[in-house]
Scaffold this motif. Sequence first.
Motif, PDB file in Angstrom:
ATOM      1  N   ARG A  78     -12.957  57.530  99.516  1.00 42.32           N
ATOM      2  CA  ARG A  78     -12.978  58.839  98.863  1.00 42.32           C
ATOM      3  C   ARG A  78     -12.084  58.841  97.625  1.00 42.32           C
ATOM      4  O   ARG A  78     -11.192  58.010  97.493  1.00 42.32           O
ATOM      5  CB  ARG A  78     -12.526  59.924  99.843  1.00 42.32           C
ATOM      6  N   ARG A  79     -12.340  59.809  96.750  1.00 45.45           N
ATOM      7  CA  ARG A  79     -11.609  59.897  95.472  1.00 45.45           C
ATOM      8  C   ARG A  79     -10.933  61.261  95.381  1.00 45.45           C
ATOM      9  O   ARG A  79     -11.569  62.298  95.567  1.00 45.45           O
ATOM     10  CB  ARG A  79     -12.589  59.725  94.311  1.00 45.45           C
TER      11      ARG A  79
ATOM     12  N   ASP B 153     -13.457  64.366  96.406  1.00 46.75           N
ATOM     13  CA  ASP B 153     -14.896  64.081  96.492  1.00 46.75           C
ATOM     14  C   ASP B 153     -15.759  65.307  96.201  1.00 46.75           C
ATOM     15  O   ASP B 153     -16.698  65.632  96.950  1.00 46.75           O
ATOM     16  CB  ASP B 153     -15.239  63.521  97.876  1.00 46.75           C
ATOM     17  N   GLY B 154     -15.420  65.996  95.119  1.00 49.21           N
ATOM     18  CA  GLY B 154     -16.223  67.121  94.675  1.00 49.21           C
ATOM     19  C   GLY B 154     -15.858  68.460  95.280  1.00 49.21           C
ATOM     20  O   GLY B 154     -16.428  69.482  94.900  1.00 49.21           O
ATOM     21  N   VAL B 155     -14.906  68.498  96.205  1.00 54.41           N
ATOM     22  CA  VAL B 155     -14.471  69.755  96.818  1.00 54.41           C
ATOM     23  C   VAL B 155     -13.077  70.078  96.295  1.00 54.41           C
ATOM     24  O   VAL B 155     -12.167  69.237  96.366  1.00 54.41           O
ATOM     25  CB  VAL B 155     -14.457  69.669  98.356  1.00 54.41           C
ATOM     26  N   ARG B 156     -12.898  71.288  95.776  1.00 58.08           N
ATOM     27  CA  ARG B 156     -11.620  71.684  95.196  1.00 58.08           C
ATOM     28  C   ARG B 156     -10.733  72.325  96.265  1.00 58.08           C
ATOM     29  O   ARG B 156     -11.179  73.186  97.040  1.00 58.08           O
ATOM     30  CB  ARG B 156     -11.835  72.670  94.045  1.00 58.08           C
TER      31      ARG B 156
ATOM     32  N   ASP C 220      -9.198  67.884  93.358  1.00 53.25           N
ATOM     33  CA  ASP C 220     -10.596  67.629  93.701  1.00 53.25           C
ATOM     34  C   ASP C 220     -10.690  66.430  94.633  1.00 53.25           C
ATOM     35  O   ASP C 220     -10.309  65.319  94.266  1.00 53.25           O
ATOM     36  CB  ASP C 220     -11.399  67.370  92.425  1.00 53.25           C
TER      37      ASP C 220
ATOM     38  N   ARG D  90      -7.903  56.499  94.644  1.00 56.00           N
ATOM     39  CA  ARG D  90      -8.971  56.006  95.507  1.00 56.00           C
ATOM     40  C   ARG D  90      -8.373  55.739  96.880  1.00 56.00           C
ATOM     41  O   ARG D  90      -7.464  54.929  97.034  1.00 56.00           O
ATOM     42  CB  ARG D  90      -9.575  54.734  94.932  1.00 56.00           C
TER      43      ARG D  90
ATOM     44  N   HIS E 171      -8.739  63.574  92.766  1.00 57.23           N
ATOM     45  CA  HIS E 171      -8.450  63.657  91.336  1.00 57.23           C
ATOM     46  C   HIS E 171      -7.633  64.911  91.037  1.00 57.23           C
ATOM     47  O   HIS E 171      -7.847  65.974  91.624  1.00 57.23           O
ATOM     48  CB  HIS E 171      -9.744  63.680  90.519  1.00 57.23           C
TER      49      HIS E 171
END
Length: 512
Positions: free
Chosen positions: A70-71, A92-95, A90, A65, A73
Amino acid sequence: MCRTAAERAVAAELDAVRPGLTTRYAAELPGARAAVLTRLWRGLVHEPLPWIATRTGDREGVALRLDDGRRLHGPASDPWATAASVTGLDLDGVRYDHPAELVAALAVPRGDRFAAELDHSVASLALSRTAPRPAPPAHPWEWEQKDTDGHPYHPGCRSRPGFSAAEQLAYAPEHRLLVALRLARVEGAAVSGAWPRELRDGAAVLIPVHPWQAEHVLSGLPLRPGPAAHPLMSLRTLDVGGDTHVKTALSTRLTSTVRDISAYTVTHAVATSDFVERLVARLDGRLRIARTVAVAGAGDADLAALLRESPHVHADAAAGERVVPVAVLPALLAPHTPDERLDRVVEFARLALGACLDLLDLGVALEAHGQNLLAVVDAEGRTRRLVYRDLADIRISPARLARHGVPAPPVTGRLLNDDPAVLRRKVLGSLVTGALGPLAGDAPTLGTVLEAATRDLAPTPDLRALRAEPLPAKALTLMRLGPDGGGDLWTGLPHPGVPAGRDRQVPRVHGG
């Protein structure tokens, strides 16, 4: 497919100078991206970066975090693993599958500069991997030229800013071309040691100059042709034959450090080498020093050279012995079974930890990573002795020397330090995280190696610290995101066996 500025620049230059390599280079790019991204993810997970607020995870993955909410992963990260295992992260949803693109997206302080370094690291790594790999090496210097990937944990493992693709092909050791050194005639040079007659011109000294340095830094200086030499693992050190290596000044940043030869080195290197060689004689032949023969400088760190004994003089060639940098030991051990490899790694670790900790107890902390430390191995790949080279960044403890009745050497300045934490970081941060970790290849294996190798060692305070405290490691990513000239930054890594990615408090950073 080339996607970034550095990748496209290298491809365009190859089209012009080595078109036969362009297809191979493009094929190596995905693997190079994954290799650098894996190193970057290790740093993000395990280093105390100030803009990461929390880290949570388990064996399946880690979530970071950021302080802006933003996150990020990715998969579980073993800080001791060397295999390229991260193909995407990843945010926040963008790879992101390219380390430079990820760092640019993170938008952290000094991230633009770091992203450019990572871009260059990927492109240069892909270029390095185009080099053909002959086996087995027929000459001593070829062992130094087997490594294509550079530092196993540093995201800038192949960052060579200032080197064009053509210059990397001409000068980098993995491409195995002879390098034509230049000679600078210097009146009134500062000299330590016995500078050889063949590198003198009357009262003047002839200082070997790397051709990259000649073109980019010393372009206005008249230079003579010099000897042809084989580039070694550090790129700026070369084998000129006759059992001599020459370390040249090379004023560019390779990985983390600007490579030159300081006036301090010119003054202190020979005395340091003589002192350490005498002290190492107490270790019953377990460790030898590739001694510094002479150093010469023109009063400028950009124009200096150091002559050093080749480590290979410490092998008995008639008995089938070879001297191999620890960084390439995995290649030497590859033909053996897993059990045989582990047995040989434990043998090496027991010898290396024993010798380095005994020398530390006496008062000298070696920077024994995979490039500076070499193994004298027999025909079966078993380590018989060790050789250490490059004493420029060791530490010497006058207090420890005095406890053993050893007078301090005639040196001053940065080499001297009595702080136990500094001395242990120098030894353990180099030997464990810079040599044994990459040699083991993962945390479970390293845990096995350390337990077996330290079982019968002398119970010194330094050994107790190795067993009980977090293992020191350079915070390589944090250092590249900090201001230039900030020096080494250190953190602590969990001992092998602590589950990777488990929720934990990241150790604070230490300087020096």
